[in-house]
Motif scaffolding. Sequence first.
Motif, PDB file in Angstrom:
ATOM      1  N   UNK A 232     -20.159 -12.597   7.916  1.00 14.26           N
ATOM      2  CA  UNK A 232     -21.107 -13.564   7.387  1.00 14.26           C
ATOM      3  C   UNK A 232     -21.842 -14.232   8.546  1.00 14.26           C
ATOM      4  N   UNK A 233     -23.120 -14.506   8.334  1.00 13.38           N
ATOM      5  CA  UNK A 233     -23.935 -15.256   9.300  1.00 13.38           C
ATOM      6  C   UNK A 233     -24.382 -16.532   8.591  1.00 13.38           C
ATOM      7  N   UNK A 234     -23.640 -17.630   8.753  1.00 17.16           N
ATOM      8  CA  UNK A 234     -23.907 -18.843   7.962  1.00 17.16           C
ATOM      9  C   UNK A 234     -25.275 -19.461   8.261  1.00 17.16           C
ATOM     10  N   UNK A 235     -25.939 -19.910   7.187  1.00 12.30           N
ATOM     11  CA  UNK A 235     -27.199 -20.643   7.270  1.00 12.30           C
ATOM     12  C   UNK A 235     -28.220 -19.933   8.176  1.00 12.30           C
ATOM     13  N   UNK A 236     -28.276 -18.635   8.070  1.00 12.08           N
ATOM     14  CA  UNK A 236     -29.087 -17.840   8.992  1.00 12.08           C
ATOM     15  C   UNK A 236     -30.545 -17.726   8.564  1.00 12.08           C
ATOM     16  N   UNK A 237     -30.819 -17.935   7.267  1.00 10.01           N
ATOM     17  CA  UNK A 237     -32.167 -17.714   6.753  1.00 10.01           C
ATOM     18  C   UNK A 237     -32.705 -18.969   6.079  1.00 10.01           C
ATOM     19  N   UNK A 238     -33.948 -19.337   6.420  1.00  8.97           N
ATOM     20  CA  UNK A 238     -34.668 -20.390   5.701  1.00  8.97           C
ATOM     21  C   UNK A 238     -35.560 -19.699   4.677  1.00  8.97           C
ATOM     22  N   UNK A 239     -35.256 -19.908   3.411  1.00  7.36           N
ATOM     23  CA  UNK A 239     -35.982 -19.216   2.352  1.00  7.36           C
ATOM     24  C   UNK A 239     -36.638 -20.206   1.407  1.00  7.36           C
ATOM     25  N   UNK A 240     -37.876 -19.920   1.038  1.00  2.00           N
ATOM     26  CA  UNK A 240     -38.551 -20.703   0.004  1.00  2.00           C
ATOM     27  C   UNK A 240     -38.057 -20.177  -1.348  1.00  2.00           C
ATOM     28  N   UNK A 241     -37.500 -21.059  -2.157  1.00  2.00           N
ATOM     29  CA  UNK A 241     -36.878 -20.643  -3.416  1.00  2.00           C
ATOM     30  C   UNK A 241     -37.536 -21.360  -4.589  1.00  2.00           C
ATOM     31  N   UNK A 242     -37.305 -20.821  -5.786  1.00  2.00           N
ATOM     32  CA  UNK A 242     -37.813 -21.421  -6.998  1.00  2.00           C
ATOM     33  C   UNK A 242     -36.736 -22.217  -7.718  1.00  2.00           C
ATOM     34  N   UNK A 243     -37.148 -22.999  -8.709  1.00  4.23           N
ATOM     35  CA  UNK A 243     -36.208 -23.808  -9.472  1.00  4.23           C
ATOM     36  C   UNK A 243     -35.249 -22.960 -10.298  1.00  4.23           C
ATOM     37  N   UNK A 244     -35.630 -21.713 -10.576  1.00  5.79           N
ATOM     38  CA  UNK A 244     -34.793 -20.827 -11.391  1.00  5.79           C
ATOM     39  C   UNK A 244     -33.879 -19.953 -10.531  1.00  5.79           C
ATOM     40  N   UNK A 245     -33.646 -20.343  -9.295  1.00  7.76           N
ATOM     41  CA  UNK A 245     -32.762 -19.556  -8.430  1.00  7.76           C
ATOM     42  C   UNK A 245     -31.366 -19.474  -9.030  1.00  7.76           C
ATOM     43  N   UNK A 246     -30.640 -18.424  -8.665  1.00  5.39           N
ATOM     44  CA  UNK A 246     -29.359 -18.135  -9.299  1.00  5.39           C
ATOM     45  C   UNK A 246     -28.172 -18.742  -8.551  1.00  5.39           C
ATOM     46  N   UNK A 247     -28.390 -19.733  -7.728  1.00  5.12           N
ATOM     47  CA  UNK A 247     -27.279 -20.389  -7.017  1.00  5.12           C
ATOM     48  C   UNK A 247     -27.578 -21.866  -6.886  1.00  5.12           C
TER      49      UNK A 247
END
Length: 247
Positions: A232-247
């Motif tokens: 695992x590579x913790x907190x490795x990616x900054x992603x723009x997400x939507x309100x309907x994300x699955x987590x």
Amino acid sequence: MYFYLFDSFLSDKKYEKILDKIQKRIVDLGIEGKVENLSILKNLDELIKNAIKKGFKTIVAVGNDQIISQVINAVANSDVALGIIPVGKNNRIANLLGIPEGESSCDVISNRLIEKIDLGKVNNHYFLTSLRIANHDVILECDDNYKIIPAPDQEINIFNLDRQNNKTFNPQDGVLEVSIILPSSLKSIFKTKSRSLFPVKKIKLIELDKENPVEIISDGLKVLKRPIIIQVAPKKLKAIVGKERKF
């Protein structure tokens, strides 16, 4: 500053209407930026590397899971944010991140809700969703602490971000999860749950049959290099997400 990468398959005329809508929505929202249309003559890694040097803060992948996986690997060691405009087939990654297809995804980019999420890493290749081990005769050495020895006919998946059978795998928990599934022929015999889950941070995969190499599929792409270390590579990616994300 936004840097847009349009996948090469979007040059097909059947995508003209949706691309026109996307480009219009980008202008309406005021999130214009530099645009690059990929081709066999252009190197994605070099384009992104140069964009980051020039100060672009957001790299937007326009296309399907294939280009998104490539862009993730190119931006994983930087501080830029990943945006996604899903077009065409095979958009599972966008769906998991709560990003709708087509021009509606531009609104998600404009809203700029950013989450730092874990990535999986197999050797020097990063993956966001999951990794599948097929055609295997292996031992999994986990966290230098214990071993998993699956039967050759058991299904092995390693999840970072995914949703399977109402189970959501969280990409912000600092671990990967190894899923071992019993073959259907054994489920009734053992009368037990069909899947076992093991949270891990690092796995060394040992291949027992050198003449039949294990097939590793990471976010839909084959992994060829050996030896195989998965972590695992913790907190490795900054992603723009939507309100309907699955987590």
